[in-house]
Design a protein around this motif. Structure first.
Motif, PDB file in Angstrom:
ATOM      1  N   UNK A   7       6.224   9.828  -6.993  1.00  0.00           N
ATOM      2  CA  UNK A   7       6.841   8.566  -6.566  1.00  0.00           C
ATOM      3  C   UNK A   7       5.809   7.575  -6.023  1.00  0.00           C
ATOM      4  N   UNK A   8       4.532   7.957  -6.062  1.00  0.00           N
ATOM      5  CA  UNK A   8       3.478   7.023  -5.671  1.00  0.00           C
ATOM      6  C   UNK A   8       2.965   7.161  -4.257  1.00  0.00           C
ATOM      7  N   UNK A   9       3.401   8.173  -3.526  1.00  0.00           N
ATOM      8  CA  UNK A   9       2.899   8.399  -2.173  1.00  0.00           C
ATOM      9  C   UNK A   9       1.543   9.103  -2.235  1.00  0.00           C
ATOM     10  N   UNK A  10       0.734   8.880  -1.205  1.00  0.00           N
ATOM     11  CA  UNK A  10      -0.510   9.627  -1.048  1.00  0.00           C
ATOM     12  C   UNK A  10      -0.185  10.845  -0.200  1.00  0.00           C
TER      13      UNK A  10
ATOM     14  N   UNK B  51       0.830  -1.196   0.000  1.00  0.00           N
ATOM     15  CA  UNK B  51       0.000   0.000   0.000  1.00  0.00           C
ATOM     16  C   UNK B  51       0.865   1.246   0.000  1.00  0.00           C
ATOM     17  N   UNK B  52       0.400   2.283  -0.679  1.00  0.00           N
ATOM     18  CA  UNK B  52       1.124   3.544  -0.722  1.00  0.00           C
ATOM     19  C   UNK B  52       1.147   4.186   0.657  1.00  0.00           C
ATOM     20  N   UNK B  53       2.273   4.780   1.006  1.00  0.00           N
ATOM     21  CA  UNK B  53       2.378   5.450   2.289  1.00  0.00           C
ATOM     22  C   UNK B  53       1.701   6.819   2.226  1.00  0.00           C
TER      23      UNK B  53
ATOM     24  N   UNK C  15      -1.591   7.171   8.853  1.00  0.00           N
ATOM     25  CA  UNK C  15      -0.739   8.324   8.563  1.00  0.00           C
ATOM     26  C   UNK C  15       0.688   7.854   8.813  1.00  0.00           C
ATOM     27  N   UNK C  16       1.453   7.718   7.748  1.00  0.00           N
ATOM     28  CA  UNK C  16       2.778   7.111   7.848  1.00  0.00           C
ATOM     29  C   UNK C  16       3.901   8.108   8.082  1.00  0.00           C
ATOM     30  N   UNK C  17       3.790   9.282   7.457  1.00  0.00           N
ATOM     31  CA  UNK C  17       4.916  10.219   7.474  1.00  0.00           C
ATOM     32  C   UNK C  17       4.410  11.640   7.705  1.00  0.00           C
TER      33      UNK C  17
END
Length: 267
Positions: A25-28, A1-3, A71-73
């Motif tokens: 780069x594919x992040x949300x 899954x996208x971060x 919420x990753x980052x």
């Protein structure tokens, strides 16, 4: 899954460049702005957030988590500049900049940590400044806010590591952004004892920003940090001389380093 990435101050400058790069780069990516509804055709999603208003911080974080389930980052990028001699700069304006650059960043970290702890994972990147490593004339308060955030990051990094959360600093040098237009400038008073030297330093600061590096360098550096399994405590992004100035401060006697700065700023 996208971060899922949340970038404070994502409507312009470094924040916008980083968000656009990570989206590619594919992040949300979610950026923030105090008036997100007024910004049209932005390259990634925006939510309303004012780092000086804890209610808007809470609402923005909740909105991202509700939409994405995680919420990753967090990239703590929102900030403002301030110039002026310590003597002539209103203390009320100093407090405003500390509230934005320092306490605002802390409040956003406080808001995302419960979710990251629940996930047993997360990454917080605090955008500071190479100026935070030294007291710069007529930028002393800005240097102080960024230096304070560097130190707090060192502390909170150790506090949350056992929860699977990483925290790091990235300190940019001068980049070609619109930061100069958003600074609080103490006026150049006609009868000021600092009049000539302050004006010449204002001109020098603007020249540094206008001829600064492309913000894409910050985007690339942050992407590398995200892809690193164990981020370092401190990262610096800027010209060779800007980064070397930090090395010189560590190895030179204080008075020698002070003379170098005074010569550079023509004091």
């Amino acid at each position: 899954m996208s971060k899922v990435v949340l970038i404070t101050g994502g409507s312009s400058g470094i924040g916008k460049s980083v968000g656009e790069y990570l989206s590619q780069k594919g992040f949300i990516v979610y950026g923030t702005s105090r008036n997100s509804t007024k910004i049209k055709n932005h390259p990634f999603k925006l939510v309303s957030l004012d780092v000086n208003d804890v209610n808007t911080i809470k609402s923005a974080v909740e909105e991202v988590i509700k939409n994405e389930g995680k919420l990753d980052i967090l990239i703590n990028n929102a900030g403002m500049g301030i110039t002026g001699s310590i003597e002539e700069t209103p203390t009320s304006e100093m407090r405003k900049v500390f509230n934005t650059n320092f306490f605002g960043a802390i409040d956003v970290m406080k808001a995302v940590l419960p979710q990251m702890r629940k996930q047993k994972s997360g990454l917080i990147i605090n955008v500071t400044s190479i100026a935070g490593y030294m007291g710069l004339p007529f930028r002393g308060i800005y240097s102080a806010t960024k230096g304070a955030l560097e130190i707090v990051t060192e502390a909170i990094r150790m506090e949350v590591k056992n929860f699977g959360i990483e925290v790091t600093n990235v300190a940019p040098g001068d980049f070609a952004t619109n930061i100069a237009s958003g600074r609080y400038h103490t006026p150049v008073f006609e009868n000021s004892p600092y009049k000539e030297v302050y004006q010449s330093n204002l001109d020098l600061m603007d020249t540094h920003v206008n001829s600064g590096n492309d913000p894409i360098e910050m985007a690339e550096a942050i992407y590398k940090i995200i892809k690193t399994s164990k981020p370092k405590v401190h990262y610096k992004v800027g010209s060779f001389m800007q980064k070397f100035s930090i090395v010189l401060k560590k190895i030179l006697p204080d008075t020698i380093y002070e003379k170098l700065l005074m010569n550079h700023y023509k004091l």
